[in-house]
Design a protein around this motif. Structure first.
Motif, PDB file in Angstrom:
ATOM      1  N   ARG A 192      88.268  31.503  11.819  1.00 18.05           N
ATOM      2  CA  ARG A 192      88.447  32.283  13.035  1.00 18.05           C
ATOM      3  C   ARG A 192      89.545  33.325  12.842  1.00 18.05           C
ATOM      4  NH1 ARG A 192      90.626  28.930  18.094  1.00 18.05           N
ATOM      5  NH2 ARG A 192      92.345  28.634  16.642  1.00 18.05           N
ATOM      6  N   ALA A 193      89.392  34.461  13.503  1.00 22.63           N
ATOM      7  CA  ALA A 193      90.423  35.493  13.504  1.00 22.63           C
ATOM      8  C   ALA A 193      90.331  36.268  14.814  1.00 22.63           C
ATOM      9  CB  ALA A 193      90.279  36.439  12.315  1.00 22.63           C
ATOM     10  N   MET A 194      91.374  37.010  15.125  1.00 23.21           N
ATOM     11  CA  MET A 194      91.415  37.817  16.340  1.00 23.21           C
ATOM     12  C   MET A 194      91.409  39.299  15.985  1.00 23.21           C
ATOM     13  SD  MET A 194      91.652  35.258  18.428  1.00 23.21           S
ATOM     14  CE  MET A 194      92.206  33.536  18.377  1.00 23.21           C
ATOM     15  N   ASN A 195      90.741  40.080  16.819  1.00 21.39           N
ATOM     16  CA  ASN A 195      90.814  41.530  16.750  1.00 21.39           C
ATOM     17  C   ASN A 195      91.430  42.029  18.051  1.00 21.39           C
ATOM     18  OD1 ASN A 195      89.435  41.491  14.287  1.00 21.39           O
ATOM     19  ND2 ASN A 195      87.443  41.766  15.255  1.00 21.39           N
ATOM     20  N   THR A 196      92.421  42.888  17.955  1.00 26.37           N
ATOM     21  CA  THR A 196      93.054  43.441  19.147  1.00 26.37           C
ATOM     22  C   THR A 196      93.066  44.957  19.041  1.00 26.37           C
ATOM     23  OG1 THR A 196      95.269  43.380  18.154  1.00 26.37           O
ATOM     24  CG2 THR A 196      94.557  41.424  19.364  1.00 26.37           C
ATOM     25  N   GLY A 197      93.031  45.629  20.204  1.00 28.82           N
ATOM     26  CA  GLY A 197      93.074  47.076  20.133  1.00 28.82           C
ATOM     27  C   GLY A 197      92.752  47.736  21.447  1.00 28.82           C
TER      28      GLY A 197
ATOM     29  N   VAL B  10      91.382  45.681  24.363  1.00 32.79           N
ATOM     30  CA  VAL B  10      90.326  44.752  23.932  1.00 32.79           C
ATOM     31  C   VAL B  10      90.953  43.648  23.089  1.00 32.79           C
ATOM     32  CG1 VAL B  10      88.231  44.470  22.565  1.00 32.79           C
ATOM     33  CG2 VAL B  10      88.551  46.538  23.935  1.00 32.79           C
ATOM     34  N   ASN B  11      90.677  42.394  23.440  1.00 32.08           N
ATOM     35  CA  ASN B  11      91.098  41.234  22.659  1.00 32.08           C
ATOM     36  C   ASN B  11      89.851  40.419  22.344  1.00 32.08           C
ATOM     37  OD1 ASN B  11      94.069  41.484  22.664  1.00 32.08           O
ATOM     38  ND2 ASN B  11      93.819  41.286  24.878  1.00 32.08           N
ATOM     39  N   GLU B  12      89.564  40.298  21.081  1.00 33.81           N
ATOM     40  CA  GLU B  12      88.298  39.714  20.640  1.00 33.81           C
ATOM     41  C   GLU B  12      88.561  38.590  19.646  1.00 33.81           C
ATOM     42  OE1 GLU B  12      84.450  42.091  19.312  1.00 33.81           O
ATOM     43  OE2 GLU B  12      85.846  41.909  17.626  1.00 33.81           O
ATOM     44  N   VAL B  13      87.805  37.512  19.778  1.00 31.89           N
ATOM     45  CA  VAL B  13      87.865  36.432  18.799  1.00 31.89           C
ATOM     46  C   VAL B  13      86.587  36.466  17.966  1.00 31.89           C
ATOM     47  CG1 VAL B  13      86.876  34.746  20.424  1.00 31.89           C
ATOM     48  CG2 VAL B  13      88.189  33.949  18.448  1.00 31.89           C
TER      49      VAL B  13
ATOM     50  N   ASN C  43      83.379  37.217  20.535  1.00 35.06           N
ATOM     51  CA  ASN C  43      83.429  37.137  21.992  1.00 35.06           C
ATOM     52  C   ASN C  43      84.784  37.632  22.469  1.00 35.06           C
ATOM     53  OD1 ASN C  43      82.420  36.701  24.535  1.00 35.06           O
ATOM     54  ND2 ASN C  43      82.702  34.479  24.524  1.00 35.06           N
ATOM     55  N   GLU C  44      84.851  37.970  23.746  1.00 34.35           N
ATOM     56  CA  GLU C  44      86.123  38.355  24.328  1.00 34.35           C
ATOM     57  C   GLU C  44      87.043  37.135  24.370  1.00 34.35           C
ATOM     58  OE1 GLU C  44      85.440  41.675  27.596  1.00 34.35           O
ATOM     59  OE2 GLU C  44      84.021  40.029  27.824  1.00 34.35           O
TER      60      GLU C  44
END
Length: 217
Positions: A156-161, A168-171, A190-191
């Protein structure tokens, strides 16, 4: 790390046959998701992902399918994902692959470098398709391995931006399943803090990875 027990039935699974490097492979679509590769939004996501991959200049999984929840909304496609294949260059087992990936995730400097590289690649693609300069993303934040067994490794990782002026915060929850000649990589996005959460998505991928393994042997 968490433990889950599944009773997996092929009779309820959806498979897509995909061609890669001279062979056909049966690709299982994760439970609750459908193939949207031939829709307008599916084609756009396919193009966006492929271009972002090229911008990294790294060996990347060959994108094959774009998927989303079967009742997805075009105005908010989450949760969605994609599936690709990666050629094995050496003969190794799932266990060996799991050990290598786990060590890579423990290397904070390496993961930071990879995050910087992929973030630049995605941002370059976003700036091409969207004129709004407030767009920008940081990828591969807080990466961690969630689960591993003889069929896959789940991470798992997170994307933020920022996208069109909104935060937007996405897993992203992913699985890699090692077959004889290829690795099947499945990514579900997903969000953050929305259902299905990352552990639910991981459970779906654990189930799906076993189906991918069994359907190709």
């Amino acid at each position: 790390m968490f433990l889950l027990t599944f009773s997996v039935s092929k009779s309820f699974a959806e498979f897509k046959k995909v061609y890669f490097l001279g062979k056909n492979y049966n690709i299982s679509i994760p439970r609750g998701f459908c193939d949207i590769s031939n829709t307008v939004i599916g084609k756009f996501l396919f193009q966006h992902i492929e271009e972002s991959q090229k911008n990294t200049n790294l060996k990347a999984t060959k994108l094959k399918l774009i998927i989303a929840h079967c009742n997805y909304n075009e105005n908010n496609i989450y949760p969605w994902g994609y599936i690709g294949l990666l050629k094995k260059t050496k003969n190794f087992s799932q266990k060996t692959y799991n050990d290598v990936v786990s060590k890579l995730f423990d290397d904070k400097n390496l993961m930071n470098d990879l995050s910087e590289l992929t973030s630049k690649a995605v941002n370059k693609t976003m700036n091409k398709y969207f004129s709004e300069k407030k767009n920008g993303v940081n990828t591969l934040q807080t990466p961690e391995v969630l689960y591993k067994d003889e069929y896959s490794i789940i991470y798992r990782a997170m994307n933020t931006g920022m996208f069109e002026g909104e935060i937007v915060n996405e897993v992203v929850v992913s699985s890699s399943s090692v077959l004889t000649d290829v690795i099947i990589n499945t990514y579900l996005n997903n969000e953050l803090n929305k259902e299905p959460n990352s552990f639910s998505l991981a459970g779906v991928l654990i189930e799906n990875s076993k189906l991918n393994f069994e359907s190709n042997y």
